[in-house]
Design an enzyme around this catalytic site. Sequence first.
Site, PDB file in Angstrom:
ATOM      1  N   GLU A 135       0.834  -1.209   0.000  1.00  0.00           N
ATOM      2  CA  GLU A 135       0.000   0.000   0.000  1.00  0.00           C
ATOM      3  C   GLU A 135       0.867   1.256   0.000  1.00  0.00           C
ATOM      4  O   GLU A 135       0.550   2.245  -0.656  1.00  0.00           O
ATOM      5  CB  GLU A 135      -0.920   0.016   1.233  1.00  0.00           C
ATOM      6  CG  GLU A 135      -1.918  -1.125   1.289  1.00  0.00           C
ATOM      7  CD  GLU A 135      -2.947  -1.073   0.176  1.00  0.00           C
ATOM      8  OE1 GLU A 135      -2.554  -1.275  -0.992  1.00  0.00           O
ATOM      9  OE2 GLU A 135      -4.128  -0.861   0.461  1.00  0.00           O
ATOM     10  N   THR A 188      -5.795   6.739  -4.896  1.00  0.00           N
ATOM     11  CA  THR A 188      -5.906   6.919  -3.448  1.00  0.00           C
ATOM     12  C   THR A 188      -5.068   8.117  -2.997  1.00  0.00           C
ATOM     13  O   THR A 188      -5.488   8.886  -2.125  1.00  0.00           O
ATOM     14  CB  THR A 188      -5.473   5.631  -2.717  1.00  0.00           C
ATOM     15  OG1 THR A 188      -6.350   4.587  -3.113  1.00  0.00           O
ATOM     16  CG2 THR A 188      -5.546   5.790  -1.210  1.00  0.00           C
TER      17      THR A 188
HETATM   18  N1  HSE Z   1      -8.492   4.232   4.228  1.00  0.00           N
HETATM   19  C1  HSE Z   1      -7.977   4.422   2.895  1.00  0.00           C
HETATM   20  C2  HSE Z   1      -8.436   5.773   2.392  1.00  0.00           C
HETATM   21  C3  HSE Z   1      -8.484   3.325   2.022  1.00  0.00           C
HETATM   22  O1  HSE Z   1      -9.628   6.064   2.522  1.00  0.00           O
HETATM   23  O2  HSE Z   1      -7.634   6.549   1.892  1.00  0.00           O
HETATM   24  C4  HSE Z   1      -8.069   3.417   0.584  1.00  0.00           C
HETATM   25  O3  HSE Z   1      -8.804   2.418  -0.157  1.00  0.00           O
END
Ligand code: HSE
Length: 317
Positions: A135, A188
């Site tokens: 990630e 993201t």
């Molecule tokens: N918690 C993360 C965000 C998840 O909302 O940025 C990304 O899929």
Amino acid sequence: MTNYKSVTAFAPASVANVGCGFDIMGFAVQGIGDTVTVTLQPDSDNSEITLTGTYGHLTPTERSKNTAGVAINAYLQAIGKSDIGLNITLQKNMPLGSGMGSSAASSAAAVYAVNHLLGSPLSTKELIPFTMEGERVACGSAHADNVAPALLGGFVLIRSYDPLDIISVKGPDDLFAAVVHPHIELNTSDSRRVLNKEVSVADAIIQSANTAGFMVALIKSDYELMKRSMSDLLAEPRRTQLIPGYDAIKNAAMEAGAIGCGIAGSGPSIFALCKGETTAKQVAKIIRDGFTNIGLFNEGYVSQLNAPGTVIIDSVE
Ligand code: HSE
């Protein structure tokens, strides 16, 4: 010594945040995911990944840049086997930038497969930190709310990041999710950039009260409490601007009987929690119609909240 020459694992999609649990809650989604095959190959130069699947051509081939490769590298380093020769094939079925945990599915399948190949020296839970490195390379943030449910399945709470404290919670069997992916890509990293860097004490109180309420609702199957709790002050107010039609689609989903509806992870996918599969299918159709009506192609998925995590689908001894 390993018993296997080659292992293939499948890891599912996932929905992170779940309305009121930004970066700390997520659940696995049945019906879509990525597949990784790892094969022992002593003379492999270890630098490239073979990519197949619908979205393989959009994913980096360099092992140090691909979430599957990064997760495997971190895992092998941790167990002192960085020099092992491996061929890695990623069947990339999940669209990138979907909000459904695409990068997480790749890294979860990858470390799960290689751990199995090497005789499972680590537990599934112990694999989570390596997938978090995937990630980090994908979006700059090592959040665990996609990778943990992708590996473990079901609903997962990340109680703490340092030290990592991850808790699986079994939800009610009649709790289903409708998840709809409109065909737009939202990175993201971009979705995180729009967030406020500071939160007021007043908002922190409301957010933590809702998160606690949601957890109690999940454990007690209290759908009225769940409905009251699925409200987000951290991400949703800042991110709705990135998702065409969001407010109208959410209202339509709630009118169609959803318990709660929100942005799946960092978007653009939308999810809704529903009591029963029939309602979830109706709500998925309403969300899909909402996107279709504004000219966005889309796909819908309906999944029990207690969906399976990563599994081995093939192994060669
Ligand atoms: N918690 C993360 C965000 C998840 O909302 O940025 C990304 O899929």
